[in-house]
Design an enzyme around this catalytic site. Structure first.
Site, PDB file in Angstrom:
ATOM      1  N   TYR A   1      10.198  76.706  -1.688  1.00  0.00           N
ATOM      2  CA  TYR A   1      11.101  75.612  -1.283  1.00  0.00           C
ATOM      3  C   TYR A   1      10.998  74.445  -2.269  1.00  0.00           C
ATOM      4  O   TYR A   1      11.995  74.019  -2.849  1.00  0.00           O
ATOM      5  CB  TYR A   1      10.717  75.153   0.120  1.00  0.00           C
ATOM      6  CG  TYR A   1      11.616  74.079   0.697  1.00  0.00           C
ATOM      7  CD1 TYR A   1      12.907  74.379   1.116  1.00  0.00           C
ATOM      8  CD2 TYR A   1      11.173  72.765   0.833  1.00  0.00           C
ATOM      9  CE1 TYR A   1      13.739  73.393   1.652  1.00  0.00           C
ATOM     10  CE2 TYR A   1      11.990  71.780   1.377  1.00  0.00           C
ATOM     11  CZ  TYR A   1      13.272  72.101   1.787  1.00  0.00           C
ATOM     12  OH  TYR A   1      14.086  71.120   2.322  1.00  0.00           O
ATOM     13  N   ASP A   2       9.753  73.964  -2.495  1.00  0.00           N
ATOM     14  CA  ASP A   2       9.564  72.760  -3.310  1.00  0.00           C
ATOM     15  C   ASP A   2      10.049  72.979  -4.742  1.00  0.00           C
ATOM     16  O   ASP A   2      10.796  72.163  -5.302  1.00  0.00           O
ATOM     17  CB  ASP A   2       8.074  72.364  -3.371  1.00  0.00           C
ATOM     18  CG  ASP A   2       7.465  72.145  -1.986  1.00  0.00           C
ATOM     19  OD1 ASP A   2       8.172  72.365  -0.986  1.00  0.00           O
ATOM     20  OD2 ASP A   2       6.283  71.773  -1.915  1.00  0.00           O
TER      21      ASP A   2
ATOM     22  N   GLN B   1       0.460  62.149   3.663  1.00  0.00           N
ATOM     23  CA  GLN B   1       1.261  60.947   3.855  1.00  0.00           C
ATOM     24  C   GLN B   1       2.622  61.177   3.236  1.00  0.00           C
ATOM     25  O   GLN B   1       2.719  61.815   2.190  1.00  0.00           O
ATOM     26  CB  GLN B   1       0.637  59.800   3.055  1.00  0.00           C
ATOM     27  CG  GLN B   1      -0.206  58.872   3.852  1.00  0.00           C
ATOM     28  CD  GLN B   1      -0.684  57.723   2.969  1.00  0.00           C
ATOM     29  OE1 GLN B   1      -0.856  57.879   1.762  1.00  0.00           O
ATOM     30  NE2 GLN B   1      -0.896  56.587   3.566  1.00  0.00           N
TER      31      GLN B   1
END
Ligand SMILES: NC(=O)c1ccc[n+]([C@@H]2O[C@H](COP(=O)([O-])OP(=O)(O)OC[C@H]3O[C@@H](n4cnc5c(N)ncnc54)[C@H](O)[C@@H]3O)[C@@H](O)[C@H]2O)c1
Length: 312
Positions: free
Chosen positions: A144-145, A275
């Protein structure tokens, strides 16, 4: 009247985009292979004379006459994009090549639904567009990335080489009605578990943060980006910078659903970012865009949708 192609138009974001385009008077061609999308999401548009639905896989070429292309086709949640990772990369990369080829042939303006995942597990916080990211090229999220990163590369090369009018939008976590009920995305997961009275699964200690953008804000940013001046290509972050820990999100969902579900902890999946928060200065200055819907209001709408639609 603009002729507008939306790939992935029967999915979560695509169907909301189709709604807005029809509302403003575009002639909309929605293309989808229904891998994660569903005809139900656009059923209410089927009788509209300016709406057309076509079953097609974007990893194959498409020949249609349009003025605008929104390229959203791609499974977006780990459960779905990891099920057939080779197809995921093909959808991003071949899909981008096919849609860019189409845009070049018919001289259409084209927008790519890219993702905050291009930043990987970031060392910079919040992430501005100039940050190049920290992505594992060989992990289970890479299909995906890296597929999305390669699609961005293709967009910019078509822009430089063929002077195509491109827009690259980096979408951060978005939620709202028509999310898939069991695709493992955290907002839908928590809501479905809370409504069913099941335990709520928190990965790790729950202190990892995410920012959540409500779907109407996201679509507003997408439309603004598409109609921005031709020389503004992005990439531009669109997301809500309000940052919440997974524990805070779970507590909000429990409160708003009135559920008595218990929180349980499971190990963090591999490559899960700790994060994620968008820097939206560019969207503010270039598109005059800021998100308007707060987490509480957005969660209420989403909970109502799941209550009504999925008889949980
Ligand atoms: N929702 C988010 O938080 C988020 C975040 C970042 C990026 N995005 C991007 O936005 C886009 C839309 O995401 P979504 O949340 O609506 O997901 P979704 O899974 O609901 O929508 C994707 C749509 O693409 C379709 N599709 C998949 N492969 C296809 C193919 N080969 N050919 C044609 N159609 C195909 C699916 O059937 C589905 O309708 C995706 O490109 C995703 O990567 C979404």
């Amino acid at each position: 009247m603009k002729r507008t192609l939306v790939t992935g138009g029967a999915g979560f974001l695509g169907s909301h985009l189709c709604d807005r385009l029809i509302e403003r008077g575009d002639d909309v061609l929605c293309v989808d292979n229904f891998y994660t999308g569903n005809k139900r999401n656009v059923a209410h548009l089927m009788a509209h004379s300016h709406f057309e639905l076509m079953r097609h896989d974007v990893s194959f070429p498409l020949y249609v006459e349009v003025d605008r292309i929104y390229n959203l086709a791609c499974p977006a949640s780990p459960v779905h994009y990891q099920f057939d990772p080779v197809q995921t990369t093909k959808t991003s990369v071949h899909g981008a090549i096919n849609m860019l080829g189409l845009a070049k042939r018919v001289k259409a303006r084209i927008l790519q639904a890219s993702t905050s995942e291009v930043y990987g597990d970031p060392e910079v916080h919040p992430q501005p567009e100039g940050y190049w990211g920290r992505v594992n090229p060989i992990g289970i999220r890479s299909c995906y990335d890296e597929g999305k990163r390669c699609a961005e590369t293709l967009f910019f090369d078509y822009h430089r080489q063929h002077r195509l009018e491109i827009k690259v939008m980096r979408i951060f976590n978005t939620y709202g009605p028509r999310m898939h009920p069991n695709d493992g995305r955290v907002v839908s997961n928590f809501i479905v578990q809370a409504l069913k009275g099941q335990d709520i699964t928190i990965y790790g200690d729950g202190q990892q943060t995410r920012s959540f953008c409500y779907v109407s804000d996201l679509i507003d940013g997408m439309l603004r980006l598409m109609e921005s001046p031709a020389d503004f290509t992005g990439p531009v972050n669109i997301g809500n910078p309000g940052e919440f820990t997974m524990l805070e999100l779970a507590e909000n969902v429990l409160r708003l659903t009135g559920s008595r579900s218990k929180l349980i902890h499971q190990p963090l999946p591999s490559d899960d970012p700790k994060q994620r928060q968008p820097d939206i200065q560019l969207a503010k200055s270039a598109l005059d865009w800021t998100p308007k819907v707060c987490l509480e209001d957005g969660l209420r709408e989403t909970i109502t949708y799941f209550e009504k639609t999925h008889q949980l």
